[in-house]
Design a protein around this motif. Sequence first.
Motif, PDB file in Angstrom:
ATOM      1  N   THR A  98      -0.598   1.150 -35.381  1.00 33.55           N
ATOM      2  CA  THR A  98      -1.049  -0.188 -34.943  1.00 33.55           C
ATOM      3  C   THR A  98      -2.857  -0.490 -35.103  1.00 33.55           C
ATOM      4  O   THR A  98      -3.273  -0.392 -36.227  1.00 33.55           O
ATOM      5  CB  THR A  98      -0.616  -0.680 -33.730  1.00 33.55           C
ATOM      6  N   GLY A  99      -3.308  -0.495 -33.792  1.00 32.53           N
ATOM      7  CA  GLY A  99      -4.900  -0.450 -33.829  1.00 32.53           C
ATOM      8  C   GLY A  99      -5.367   0.667 -34.447  1.00 32.53           C
ATOM      9  O   GLY A  99      -6.442   0.296 -35.145  1.00 32.53           O
ATOM     10  N   THR A 307      -3.847  -6.095 -35.810  1.00 34.76           N
ATOM     11  CA  THR A 307      -3.361  -5.060 -34.607  1.00 34.76           C
ATOM     12  C   THR A 307      -2.070  -5.846 -34.269  1.00 34.76           C
ATOM     13  O   THR A 307      -0.973  -5.407 -33.921  1.00 34.76           O
ATOM     14  CB  THR A 307      -4.192  -4.894 -33.749  1.00 34.76           C
TER      15      THR A 307
END
Length: 424
Positions: A98-99, A307
Amino acid sequence: MTPIPAEKGLTIPVAVLANWLKTSLAAMMPWILATIVSSSALLTLWTFVKPAAFMQHHVWQKLFKPAPVWLWVRLTGAVFILATLFAIGPNAIHSSATGGLVFNDLLPVLLCVFVFAGLFLPLLLNFGLLEMIGTLMTKIMRPVFRLPGRSAVDCIASWLGDGSVGILLTSKQYEAGFYTAREAAVIGTTFSAVSVTFCLVVLGQVKLEHMFVPFYGTICLAGIVAAIVLPYLPPLRGKPDTFIDGFDHMKAEGGHFNQTSVWRRAFSHGLHRASMAPGVKATAREGVETVLDMLFGVLPVIMAVGTCALMVAEYTPVFSWLGAPFVPLFELLQIPFAVDASKAVMVGFADMFVPSILIAEVPSDMTRFVIAALSVTQLIYMSEVGALLLGSKIPVTLWDLLLIFLLRTLVTLPVIAGMAHLLF
């Protein structure tokens, strides 16, 4: 923008310079990105709290006085990037899927592209190349795509370099009064194509590198079909054919030239534009302002939106649910492993590379080929292109982008499936 040979085929000098900068700043890159995104959020918040102090500063207003919704997006981007840098908070935010993916893989590339593309963009915009190419290409682009001839340059810039370069170019042209709202929306969502280099990366992920020529031919064919069909469908059809300042700058300039030969008219138009170009200082200042606008305005949006989209893809069944209606379509098109393929369809809205990861282990070459080609031709993905479009002045909304993504999927999938049946 001139194509030059490289190890993996053709590239452009901007891409070479961007790769060099990325390598040079590798150790410092996380801290540079965190500083830029955090500063953008804090300075925007400060400008909203004390607006009177910055009323006279045009550049400051442009950089740090967006619409209120973008203040919250920038603050969210700052929280996400700090959580990812220091690995604090929920794992869902800073995990490598994700991030971490946005922060470590995507933002460094975009920062380096923005620096050089932004600095050199005035050289492309102000010295007549677009006017010359636009005049030459109008007889093709107008009847086929209902677009100005100069949009061909946006497509070439994306194809050889990066989709972000094409969107940056389109946005600046719209702001300068050379595209209408409809034209800018169509070009930004249709001609900001994926680079040849990224296509190689996607093809490598699905282990079909030996099929690059038919793969890229399929992408080009499907992309042309989508570019012809989508402008006639909502939401692109409903965009107003009006200029940002109500004035057609291209027509105003081009009307001066009435030579019978299109080549003479093209050169005259280009030379006229070049004769009005600003000096070295003004050109440099314009380039620096463009770079700052992209760094402080777009990087936080990509960190926040990208994100969030990847968290939805990774930790919820939303994209599996959304992909379920495509199972009968894949079965109708006789694509093997229709259920596995359907799961990878809608996740492309979050990130273009994720479908190839999800489909990589499916034992059918045809299915992997179809999903890899589809992920490229879908074009709208929120971890980069979608966030860039939302952060630009191009008049599209998140709902518009989702609808265009679905329409591109429905239009290009039968074309890709047909080619796949011919190849396998």
